[in-house]
Design an enzyme around this catalytic site. Structure first.
Site, PDB file in Angstrom:
ATOM      1  N   SER A 184      -2.554 -10.437  -3.939  1.00 17.83           N
ATOM      2  CA  SER A 184      -3.139 -10.254  -2.612  1.00 17.83           C
ATOM      3  C   SER A 184      -4.520 -10.915  -2.569  1.00 17.83           C
ATOM      4  O   SER A 184      -4.641 -12.118  -2.816  1.00 17.83           O
ATOM      5  CB  SER A 184      -3.200  -8.763  -2.272  1.00 17.83           C
ATOM      6  OG  SER A 184      -3.532  -8.562  -0.927  1.00 17.83           O
ATOM      7  N   HIS A 204       4.759  -6.046   0.687  1.00 22.39           N
ATOM      8  CA  HIS A 204       3.564  -6.599   0.071  1.00 22.39           C
ATOM      9  C   HIS A 204       3.474  -6.249  -1.408  1.00 22.39           C
ATOM     10  O   HIS A 204       2.865  -6.982  -2.191  1.00 22.39           O
ATOM     11  CB  HIS A 204       2.325  -6.103   0.809  1.00 22.39           C
ATOM     12  CG  HIS A 204       1.056  -6.748   0.370  1.00 22.39           C
ATOM     13  ND1 HIS A 204       0.878  -8.116   0.348  1.00 22.39           N
ATOM     14  CD2 HIS A 204      -0.108  -6.223  -0.085  1.00 22.39           C
ATOM     15  CE1 HIS A 204      -0.337  -8.408  -0.081  1.00 22.39           C
ATOM     16  NE2 HIS A 204      -0.950  -7.271  -0.367  1.00 22.39           N
TER      17      HIS A 204
END
Length: 750
Positions: A605, A721
């Site tokens: 991320s 994610h």
């Protein structure tokens, strides 16, 4: 060689040309890969996946994945629980239940060590029955009337592991969903937040039913939804501007302190909170960068920047308290509960019924303080004591056991005998070489001695590697501007400082998120215990093999030293985070722990953006880079998935003056011909609706088109994610990254 936008970083245009008043977009030959579910992009993904799997999935990989999956599926790991009424709830995944079981047990059963679990919902069975790959994202209980059991809950279920959830009402007594035909709540899949107002009413902020959304893709409005009512017809009671991040509604149901709140989340670090009074929203008058929370009569403040009130200045990262009603009426009498210093920061806090627990980090090691708002029979307010529960170089967190602000249990009928949990707390302790321990404690007042606590160890997690063979050390590197940057090193006690140790350097450095010590059986097995081939020793020494060294860097941009540490690397100061990480890498090399050809870095991320900048700005320091679910195209990140919401962290690339500094940390635009880049593995997930997969796709495609060797890409087709929604997917994801790094740095496949 293919000409790329990297060779023309200021070239105007884009698919539609530049927009007047905004920074021009560089040429992007890979814009077609932004069609997430397009036929051609997915064909490219499948081709890349096959290529990467052929490289990585050898016999050693299969053994590694099996060992990691054994850790994740272990039935001996701690089943963490949350208390609601007289029951203790847990969500559990293992080999037999890959999607998981939502279940509960009574306290005495849990305490005894072999709980008798009552299964409430089998997610695997639900997915099979409904033909949907449901991922369980939690339960939100309705607070019952006094003397009544906790019965109704809203379950958040994602169809693909992404951030969008379907909310469905569930009855824990009948172990079934409440039929919408009979008034049960069932909200369509969307990004948003849902809270109970009362037994027949919800407060909803959602993007479902064509409700307005912000530029960040989150809910822009809040509605009151009654039973049997449609979202489209629900009364709209709150709305925020489109360019703000998201709207949120919440309700505090504590008896005697019932309040309804609306939050205008302007950006990640700015909010405006209002309370509903006589049908009118009354804004709580604080600066936008002051975080607020409430508990009964108390209103707590944590400023992100220095805050001056009536001539007194309170530093960023402080914790302050005031009487809620007095502050709303204009009073500004504040009590100081915590003041940060150069070594100590506040990470979180939790209320029991009568006490406040503060979780602190002191040079990234835990400290816990207990505060008593008002000691009966004395004039002492907010007296503090330190909880003796935190060994050095460990992470220890304390939080309340009781739900509903310490309310006594209702008539849940389980015979648990646990109605006095109001001042009980959980204590979870972990370290890099210390399996996690779950302890339950009780806080009581002891007259002049203040607050005392008693503790009982409830669970200890199993050991998955030989922890005694490894030593945890903390070191400090000196960054380019002279800042001392801490990092943890986990290595064999007999580590040889000859620069030949395969070393994995991990970091994050963003959004005020701290990287504290944590036990990982997967890291222990996949990296620390893995062995290189035997090599000849120096000066006639016997041949020897060696394991890996694992390092975590606590760089600026994170929260290890509070808001100031975070703000030191915001926007135009972003380079400091990357200089810090590079300084840690250089320190590991200069100390003889490793060398560039043996040093790899990994991040996901925002951490993917971090290691993307290591790849493009410090390629000479690393032999391999593992870059997961990353931000990489910082010119278009704000237009992709939820990227607009991160402008406060990185800056707005559409503003020419801000693009000038953003472009200096946009890896997609920093690639250059003639540079020897380290081996690179870029990985992501199709269903990631937060960062999205397209930046990873485009980076890999550009690197390969430039003829850069040893560039590998893999995209999981599910998992959101996190890149994984069950243990099997998580084991595969971790194995690919770990195996790639070991092959590249240790010079062999096993």
């Amino acid at each position: 060689m293919t000409t790329t936008a990297a060779e023309h970083p200021t070239a105007p245009g884009g698919p539609d040309g530049p927009i007047s008043g905004t920074a021009p977009e560089p040429v992007d030959e890979n814009i077609w890969l932004e069609d997430i579910y397009g036929e051609a992009p997915l064909a490219w993904v499948r081709e890349q996946n096959a290529r990467t799997e052929e490289l990585l999935q050898d016999a050693a990989y299969g053994e590694l994945e099996a060992r990691i999956l054994e850790v994740l599926d272990s039935t001996d790991r701690i089943a963490m629980v949350g208390k609601h009424g007289g029951w203790y709830y847990n969500f559990w995944k293992d080999r037999k239940n890959p999607k998981g079981l939502w279940r509960r047990t009574a306290w005495e059963s849990y305490r005894a060590g072999s709980p008798e679990w009552e299964t409430l919902l089998d997610i695997d069975a639900l997915a099979a029955a409904e033909g949907e790959e449901w991922v369980f994202h939690g339960a939100n209980f309705l607070r019952p009337a006094p003397g009544q059991p906790h019965r109704l809950a809203l379950l958040a279920l994602s169809p693909d592991g992404g951030d969008a959830n379907r909310y469905r009402e569930f009855d824990v007594e009948t172990r079934s969903f409440v039929d919408p035909a009979e008034g049960g709540f069932d909200l369509p899949t969307a990004k948003g937040h849902v809270a109970w107002l009362d037994a027949d009413t919800l407060l909803v902020a959602s993007t479902a039913a064509d409700l307005p959304r912000t530029s960040s893709s989150y809910a822009r409005t809040g509605v009151v939804l009654g039973r049997g009512e449609s979202l489209a017809a629900a009364e709209r009671i709150f709305e925020i501007p489109e360019d703000h991040m998201m709207a949120l509604l919440a309700h505090d149901s504590t008896p005697g302190f019932e309040r309804t709140f609306a939050v205008d989340w302007i950006s990640f670090f700015e909010t405006r909170t209002s309370v509903l009074r006589d049908g009118v929203w009354v804004e709580i008058d604080v600066p936008d960068d002051v975080n607020l929370s409430t508990h009964r009569e108390w209103l707590l403040f944590r400023p992100q920047g220095d805050w001056t009130v009536n001539g007194t200045s309170y530093p960023a990262g402080s914790l302050l308290a005031a009487d809620f009603e007095d502050f709303l009426a204009g009073g500004r009498e504040l009590s100081v509960l915590f003041t940060p210093d150069e070594h100590t920061s506040l990470q979180s806090w939790s209320w029991t019924r009568d006490f406040l627990l503060l979780n602190l980090l002191r040079d990234v090691s835990s400290e816990i303080r207990v505060l008593d708002p008002a000691r009966p029979g004395t004039d002492v307010a907010w007296a503090a004591s330190v909880l003796d529960a935190c060994p050095p170089l460990h992470d220890v967190n304390a939080y309340s056991v009781a739900d509903d602000d310490g309310a006594e249990d209702g008539a849940d009928g389980n015979g648990g005998g646990d109605n006095a949990a109001g001042n009980d707390f959980w204590l979870v302790a972990t370290g890099f070489a210390t399996p996690s321990t779950l302890t339950r404690g009780t806080l009581t007042r002891a007259g002049a001695d203040g607050v005392v606590s008693t503790h009982e160890v409830i669970r200890t997690a199993p050991s998955f590697f030989d922890e005694d063979a490894y030593e945890v050390q903390q070191h400090f590197a000196v960054s380019k501007d002279g800042t001392r940057v801490p990092y943890f090193q986990v290595a064999a006690r007999d580590l040889v400082l000859d620069g030949q140790n395969p070393t994995q350097l991990s970091g994050y450095g963003g959004f005020e998120i701290s990287r504290a010590p944590a036990y990982s059986g997967a890291v222990g097995r996949a990296w620390l215990e893995r062995r290189t081939e035997e090599s000849a020793g120096a000066d006639g020494e016997a041949p020897h093999s060696r394991g890996g060294v694992y390092v975590v860097a606590n760089i600026r941009g994170g929260g290890e030293y509070g808001p100031a540490w975070h703000r030191a690397a915001l926007q135009d100061k972003r380079h400091r985070a990357y200089e810090d990480f590079a300084a840690v890498a250089q320190d590991l090399i200069s100390r003889g722990v490793t060398s560039p050809q043996r040093l790899g870095c990994v991040g996901g991320s925002n951490g993917g953006l971090l290691v993307g900048n290591m790849l493009t700005q410090y390629p000479e320091l690393f032999g391999a880079v593992s870059c997961g679910v990353p931000l990489l195209d910082m010119r278009r990140y704000s237009k992709l998935s939820a990227g607009y919401s991160w402008i406060a962290e990185y800056g707005d690339p559409d503003v020419p003056e801000q693009w000038e500094f953003i472009r200096t940390f946009s890896p997609y635009h920093l690639l250059r011909d003639g540079v020897e880049y380290p081996e690179t593995f870029i990985w992501t997930a199709t269903s990631d609706d937060r960062v999205g997969p397209v930046q990873a796709r485009k980076m890999a495609a550009r690197m390969q088109a430039m003829g850069i060797p040893n560039v590998w890409f893999h995209e999981a087709l599910e998992g959101g994610h996190a890149g994984a929604s069950d243990n099997r997917q998580a084991a595969a994801l971790q194995s690919r990254s770990q195996h790639f790094l070991w092959r590249a740095l240790a010079g062999r496949a096993d």
